[in-house]
Scaffold this active site. Structure first.
Site, PDB file in Angstrom:
ATOM      1  N   GLU A 475     -31.330   8.235  42.644  1.00 55.04           N
ATOM      2  CA  GLU A 475     -31.481   6.804  42.306  1.00 55.04           C
ATOM      3  C   GLU A 475     -30.188   6.133  41.854  1.00 55.04           C
ATOM      4  O   GLU A 475     -30.188   4.943  41.546  1.00 55.04           O
ATOM      5  CB  GLU A 475     -32.566   6.646  41.243  1.00 55.04           C
ATOM      6  CG  GLU A 475     -33.947   7.006  41.774  1.00 55.04           C
ATOM      7  CD  GLU A 475     -35.039   6.960  40.717  1.00 55.04           C
ATOM      8  OE1 GLU A 475     -34.727   7.205  39.533  1.00 55.04           O
ATOM      9  OE2 GLU A 475     -36.199   6.696  41.078  1.00 55.04           O
ATOM     10  N   LYS A 589     -27.864  11.657  40.951  1.00 55.69           N
ATOM     11  CA  LYS A 589     -28.765  11.853  39.815  1.00 55.69           C
ATOM     12  C   LYS A 589     -29.575  13.142  39.956  1.00 55.69           C
ATOM     13  O   LYS A 589     -29.806  13.861  39.005  1.00 55.69           O
ATOM     14  CB  LYS A 589     -29.707  10.652  39.732  1.00 55.69           C
ATOM     15  CG  LYS A 589     -30.672  10.689  38.579  1.00 55.69           C
ATOM     16  CD  LYS A 589     -31.534   9.447  38.596  1.00 55.69           C
ATOM     17  CE  LYS A 589     -32.446   9.365  37.408  1.00 55.69           C
ATOM     18  NZ  LYS A 589     -33.299   8.172  37.467  1.00 55.69           N
TER      19      LYS A 589
HETATM   20  O1  IFM Z   1     -40.028   9.881  40.283  1.00 56.51           O
HETATM   21  C1  IFM Z   1     -39.019  10.116  39.371  1.00 56.51           C
HETATM   22  C2  IFM Z   1     -37.714   9.752  40.013  1.00 56.51           C
HETATM   23  O2  IFM Z   1     -37.459  10.552  41.126  1.00 56.51           O
HETATM   24  C3  IFM Z   1     -36.585   9.886  39.014  1.00 56.51           C
HETATM   25  N1  IFM Z   1     -36.842   9.073  37.872  1.00 56.51           N
HETATM   26  C4  IFM Z   1     -38.072   9.439  37.184  1.00 56.51           C
HETATM   27  C5  IFM Z   1     -39.258   9.326  38.119  1.00 56.51           C
HETATM   28  C6  IFM Z   1     -40.548   9.774  37.408  1.00 56.51           C
HETATM   29  O3  IFM Z   1     -40.480  11.113  37.080  1.00 56.51           O
END
Ligand code: IFM
Length: 756
Positions: A475, A589
């Site tokens: 992300e 990430k």
């Molecule tokens: O779905 C995930 C995402 O891939 C990364 N941030 C947190 C979300 C919820 O666990």
């Protein structure tokens, strides 16, 4: 061994964060609700939460989130007129335990007050047999005569992140039952809690309904050394429950029935149900107590939060540990939790998929209204009860300015629809059961393919389709083109759509024509085949074997993760979004290309897996709880078992050790991590045991970690059950006697993993 079946701590106070954390780690749940692992006397300041699955509410402009019920487990004990609390100064000793065998929370606290010693114990569980029911046994013993007053009942002071969701509670009493009822702010849904307490001693009960609490006071003139026990039964009902008659009556009847059975019988039934769950789902690791304990804890978490039969609910990213992440369902469920249920508890896998069928209209609405407007089903990045997206366009706060940062999780993380379609098809492939396809699963798949078809960009000069302007699993890099994971998932969706159509054509032609007619899809179907053929998916480079995460990724600044982190000015600074420190760099990430190699493992060689793993791992921050297990899984594929083990443990112990981020920018993210729980299970079963299943066969290619003397588990495959027992030199797979076509035990020497 007992210690492998429980988790204990003697901590009882501390700062808010440790109290919060214990609430997550020691929670109990039964799919209908989760009760945070807080103590009987705690209130909203200590984040007591009875979080209801599938009941959501929104207040004003704040985030919509799950509703916490009034706390029917509330109890405060006073000795000689002074209330006792584990947070006070009178504590001599405290111990709290989560019992894995029957998902039960127990506490014992010894207080010393005015020269007297009082021991308070309680034992709490949420019934695995009656989902609306919670049961608690409390006992108090004082070493000297004293006046004990117990205020117990329902606490209407509810901990909320964005509440109040039940603004005006009505506290009433029906004979011996306390009743607290409210309606949600947004849609006026009823939430009712009934509570019945019965003491083993004869004594007075006075009503006490001050301070938004619906309590009774049980008093006893205690004799020295005498134990006084009482039992609490509470039931929660909401408009989501299909009950005949009034909810209040259903709740009252539930607590009266439980009371008539008694605590011991309620516990016996609950424990028997848990024995059945463990009999199916336990994974035995001999030779490594740390791994055994952490994995069993992970499996417990998954079993506790699995949706109730018939609910068509799913599991939120923070399970039922509270309202964090809006209680929303992400891709976490299909990609990280679903495999556990598919192989070990298929009935629950069905509920998870039914949830996506139930929320298909929400996905259709999202497709229509997002961006330029698309066709088909674009599933919510953060999905709640209707399937409309709860993810905001500004999902992260900037800790420097307090301003909201534009993120594109909602509108660009398009792989979500393919993740859903893949899970839907996996279920059919591995169970052979096509009833879900007929119930709406095929419609989901076709609508997901249709969404991608309307999202694709046709590049004329290359005569190929591309997927532009997306976010992949990583992300930190938003609005990229041709993310390998996303393109692969989109292509797979087209292939699955064709396979689903072929299956229906052969087995259920009438259902297929009805569906094609309903969706007006006849003319689009051939286009799906063309899209699958011409959809560009980044390939491994001939010389290096590296797959570029997205167009232009390799041209980004190649700096170590530590260097990026060293530049952080605020500990909660978010590394992505517009200005994030990781954006101009190759620092990612979470597993992205490696996630793809894991999801499509049979399509890539061990060399490709190794090359990409070695490239991307040092560039991965592992800033998501979903990351480490993907790296662990792929490491087992090319034989780096030490690394796999390290990341397996990291995943399995994530909540036990609390090594996770609690803030993304200003957004609090604390809670339990069910996707990591699923990831730990996958690493043990798909990674170290080497289980790989498709529609034609279930294969096992064990590569046990060197300290493991035995790995044993059960698996469901195409409606049959198998017991698998792996030791360093043997692999036994035994078909269960109850299988439809009982097979003779099959024994063979364990094959060494080719990768080793
Ligand atoms: O779905 C995930 C995402 O891939 C990364 N941030 C947190 C979300 C919820 O666990």
């Amino acid at each position: 061994m007992k210690k492998l079946w429980s988790l204990s701590t003697t901590e009882h106070g501390g700062d808010k964060e440790s109290i919060m954390r214990r609430g997550n780690v020691y929670q109990v749940a039964n799919g209908y609700m989760g009760y945070r692992g807080t103590l009987d006397e705690f209130g909203p300041d200590e984040a007591v939460g009875i979080t209801l699955a599938g009941v959501f509410d929104r207040v004003g402009d704040a985030w919509r989130e799950p509703v916490n019920a009034p706390n029917g487990g509330f109890t405060r004990v006073a000795l000689d007129g002074v209330e006792l609390s584990a947070l006070g100064d009178d504590v001599v000793r405290h111990r709290q335990t989560l019992h894995f065998a029957d998902a039960r929370f127990e506490r014992t606290t010894v207080f010393r007050r005015g020269g007297k010693t009082l021991t308070l114990t309680s034992s709490r569980f949420l019934s695995a047999v009656t989902p609306n029911l919670g049961v608690i046994a409390v006992s108090v013993t004082c070493d000297q005569p004293g006046e004990i007053a117990i205020r117990t009942g329902i606490d209407g002071n509810i901990w909320d992140l964005n509440g109040p969701h039940l603004p005006e509670l009505a506290h009433t009493r029906e004979g011996d039952v306390l009743l607290t009822a409210g309606r949600t702010h947004e849609s006026g849904k009823h939430v009712v809690v009934a509570e019945l307490s019965s003491a083993e001693w004869a004594g007075g009960q006075a009503a006490d309904s001050a301070d938004n609490r619906n309590l009774r006071v049980l008093t006893v003139r205690a004799e020295a050394g005498q134990t006084y026990r009482f039992f609490k039964y509470f039931a929660v009902f909401t408009d989501n429950d299909r009950v005949d008659g009034a909810l209040g009556e259903a709740a009252i009847s539930a607590v009266r029935t439980a009371h008539a059975l008694g605590y011991d019988e309620c516990l016996a039934q609950h424990a028997a149900e848990w024995r059945r769950k463990w009999e199916r789902c336990d994974v035995l690791i001999e030779g490594d107590d740390e791994a055994q304990h952490a994995l069993r804890y992970s499996v417990l978490q998954l079993l506790m939060v699995a949706p109730v039969a018939g609910s068509a609910n799913s599991i939120p990213a923070r399970a039922l540990s509270g309202q964090v992440y809006k209680g929303a369902i992400f891709w976490d469920t299909e990609m990280f939790m679903f495999p556990f249920f598919l192989h070990a508890y298929p009935e629950k896998a069905v509920e998870l998929l039914r949830y996506r069928i139930r929320t298909l209209d929400g996905a259709r609405r999202k497709a229509k209204t997002e961006g330029a407007g698309y066709r088909g089903a674009f599933y919510a990045w953060e999905s709640q009860d209707t399937g409309d997206d709860a993810c905001s366009y500004f999902n992260v706060g900037d800790p420097f300015t307090g301003r909201e940062l534009r993120t594109h999780f909602r509108d660009k993380q398009v792989h979500i629809s393919g993740d859903v379609a893949i899970a839907m098809w996996e279920y059919f492939k591995l169970t052979g059961d096509d009833s879900l396809l007929l119930e709406g699963g095929a419609e989901v798949i076709l609508e997901c393919a249709r969404f991608y078809h309307s999202y694709l960009y046709y590049k004329k000069d290359k005569d190929r389709y591309e997927v532009l302007d997306v976010i992949g699993p990583d992300e930190y890099h938003e609005r990229v083109n041709n993310n390998a994971f996303t393109n692969m998932v989109a292509r797979e969706t087209f292939l699955i759509a064709q396979a689903a159509v072929a299956h229906l054509r052969k087995k259920h032609p009438a259902a297929l024509s009805a569906l094609v007619k309903k969706l007006r899809l006849a003319r689009e179907l051939p286009a799906f085949a063309e899209a699958a053929r011409k959809l560009y998916v980044p390939k491994p480079a001939r010389k290096t074997g590296l797959i570029e995460q997205f167009d232009g990724y390799f041209a980004l600044k190649d700096v170590p993760v530590a260097e990026v982190k060293a530049k952080m000015v605020h500990p909660h600074e978010y590394l992505g979004a517009g200005q994030g420190l990781a954006v101009p760099t190759q620092v990612i990430k979470q597993a992205d290309v490696v996630m793809m190699l894991n999801l499509f493992k049979s399509r890539f060689s061990a060399d490709i897996k190794r090359a990409n793993w070695e490239y991307y791992e040092p560039r991965t921050e592992h800033g998501s709880s979903l990351s480490a297990c993907a790296y662990a899984l792929v490491a087992t594929e090319f034989g780096n078992l030490d690394f796999a083990y390290k990341y397996f443990l990291k995943t399995a112990k994530i909540d036990l050790e609390a090594k996770y981020k609690v803030y993304a920018g200003t957004v609090f993210m604390g809670g339990s991590h069910p996707a990591a729980n699923g990831g730990a299970w996958m690493t043990a079963i798909f990674g170290f045991a080497g289980v790989q299943a498709d529609a034609r066969r279930l294969a096992i290619n064990p590569r046990l970690y060197r300290t493991w003397r035995r790995l044993q588990f059960r698996l469901s495959y195409r409606g049959d059950w198998f017991r698998v027992e792996l030791t360093p030199d043997r692999a036994n797979v035994v078909a269960e006697k109850t299988n439809r076509r009982a097979r003779s035990p099959h024994r063979r020497p364990a094959q060494k993993s080719r990768a080793r």
